[in-house]
Design an enzyme around this catalytic site. Structure first.
Site, PDB file in Angstrom:
ATOM      1  N   ASP A 207       0.863  -1.183   0.000  1.00  0.00           N
ATOM      2  CA  ASP A 207       0.000   0.000   0.000  1.00  0.00           C
ATOM      3  C   ASP A 207       0.902   1.237   0.000  1.00  0.00           C
ATOM      4  O   ASP A 207       2.028   1.159  -0.494  1.00  0.00           O
ATOM      5  CB  ASP A 207      -0.955  -0.074   1.206  1.00  0.00           C
TER       6      ASP A 207
ATOM      7  N   HIS B 284       2.317   2.118  -3.136  1.00  0.00           N
ATOM      8  CA  HIS B 284       1.398   3.093  -3.723  1.00  0.00           C
ATOM      9  C   HIS B 284       1.927   4.523  -3.647  1.00  0.00           C
ATOM     10  O   HIS B 284       1.183   5.474  -3.834  1.00  0.00           O
ATOM     11  CB  HIS B 284       0.012   2.991  -3.065  1.00  0.00           C
TER      12      HIS B 284
END
Ligand SMILES: *[C@@H]1O[C@H](CO)[C@@H](O)[C@H](O)[C@H]1NC(C)=O
Ligand SMILES: *[C@@H]1O[C@H](CO)[C@@H](O)[C@H](O)[C@H]1NC(C)=O
Length: 396
Positions: free
Chosen positions: A222, A245
């Protein structure tokens, strides 16, 4: 005159050396092995760690907790202040492993939780291995029946914290959370989890001031670093990210009343094969928050899907926000010396709020290409200026 000046400097130096030597020797040491910890990696050592903490915390002196090389099976733990000890150094040279059954940690929000402490350093070459993959597999198959999982290392309402040199491996959820803290220095940390692991943010900061994240490598599933409401004076430098991310301010505007984010510097970062590079993201909801005074300086991107992105229209699955407009006010954001490759045609995207356009956006020396060709930029509700070379051509 000269000579006596030199002598007094020498004298000061000698006193300084003596003082620092004394303060090192004056530290009271607590070795977890003396509290019954077992380094075979199979016998539960949770209580031994807690006893070592309680002993250090209750000592009116600088203290040192030592975790020597070895493997330690440790469950969920809370280290709480206020402590009598003004300074606690925890040196971890071993590997701390979570129970194999993900349900044991998964019941708690955190694995190692520091709450209301001050002057705590966690240093060493050791590793926290949270054994996340079995929980990730559960989430991938039938997410409703799995626990959400524990953050590996959490700091809440704590001040003067140092984290240096450790590795966080395969967290169940976030690796490190800094929440409601002041003066946190994190340096030389390694964060590792699979690129497809769910919700394994590297470092999450919120409601905190004066936080530094330096020389840190983050590979995760993430956000590498996520920055929540109420973050002020955050300095990020020499961070490598990917997979992951990217570095993200937000998601903001989850709640109607939110504190702002201000004075954030992100310097000399490297992104490789990440979903985003430098992102600001808010839900399309009428929140009271803001983002102002952010400097993104010096980034190298390799095959990043969204190298530069502001998205104020986040509304996944169209739940809880359709037809609404973000109330977050975004202003004074600098992007300088950003270069590399985008893996999608749009390398710069400013998708701001219709009611609260982004203002004071500055692009300077940006060169992002897509498949060796010119990439594109997208602007909606944004005001700003471009300086020097900006590729793709700025739409500001
Ligand atoms: C912004 O934050 C940095 C630390 O990240 C600090 O040194 C600086 O003084 C802050 N600036 C303002 C105006 O508060
Ligand atoms: C932009 O970067 C590409 C390589 O990614 C390079 O070939 C090109 O010369 C650069 N453009 C300028 C104007 O510096």
């Amino acid at each position: 005159m000269k000579l006596s000046g030199f002598n007094s400097l020498g004298f000061v130096l000698i006193v300084f050396v003596m003082l620092s030597a004394c303060s090192t020797f004056a530290m009271t040491e607590f070795n977890v092995l003396n509290f019954g910890a077992n380094l075979n990696g199979r016998t539960d050592s949770t209580n031994s760690f807690l006893k070592a903490w309680n002993a250090a915390c209750g000592t009116a002196d600088s203290t040192f907790i030592y975790v020597p090389k070895g493997r330690y099976l440790v469950g969920s733990l809370a280290f709480k202040g206020q402590c009598k000890s003004p300074q606690i150094i925890i040196r971890i040279d071993g590997t701390i492993v979570a129970p194999l059954d993900y349900g044991v940690l998964g019941k708690s929000d955190n694995w190692f939780s520091f709450e209301g402490v001050s002057g705590v350093s966690i240093i060493g070459r050791g590793t926290f291995d949270a054994k996340g993959p079995s929980l990730w597999a559960c989430k991938a198959s039938n997410s409703n029946s799995c626990p959400s999982g524990a953050t590996t290392m959490s700091f809440t309402n704590s001040n003067n914290i140092r984290i240096n040199g450790l590795t966080s491996l395969n967290s169940q959820m976030f690796h490190i959370v800094i929440n409601g803290c002041q003066n946190v220095h994190l340096r030389g940390v390694k964060i590792v989890a699979a690129g497809n692991s769910p919700n394994t943010d590297g470092i999450h900061v919120q409601l905190s001031r004066n936080v530094e994240i330096l020389s840190t490598s983050i590979k995760t599933g993430d956000d590498c670093i996520s920055i929540g409401p109420g973050t002020e004076n955050l300095w990020i430098e020499q961070v490598t990210c990917g997979p992951g991310h990217g570095i993200s301010i937000g998601s903001l505007a989850k709640d109607l009343k939110e504190e702002g984010v201000q004075n954030v510097t992100v310097k000399n970062t490297i992104f490789s094969n990440t979903q985003n590079g430098l992102r600001i993201k808010s839900w399309a909801r009428p929140s009271s928050g803001y983002v102002q005074g952010v400097q993104f300086i010096g980034s190298v991107m390799t095959d990043v899907q969204n190298p530069i992105v502001i998205d104020q229209n986040y509304c996944p699955r169209n739940e809880n926000c359709p037809g609404q407009i973000s109330g977050i006010k975004i202003k004074d954001i600098v992007y300088e010396d950003i270069r590399g490759t985008s893996s999608t045609p749009i390398a710069i995207k400013f998708d701001c709020s219709f009611k609260n356009p982004c203002t004071g956006i500055r692009l300077q020396n940006v060169n992002l290409t897509y498949l060796n060709k010119a990439a594109q930029s997208f602007c909606s509700n944004v005001v700003g200026k471009a300086f020097d070379l900006v590729r793709p051509n700025s739409c500001l």
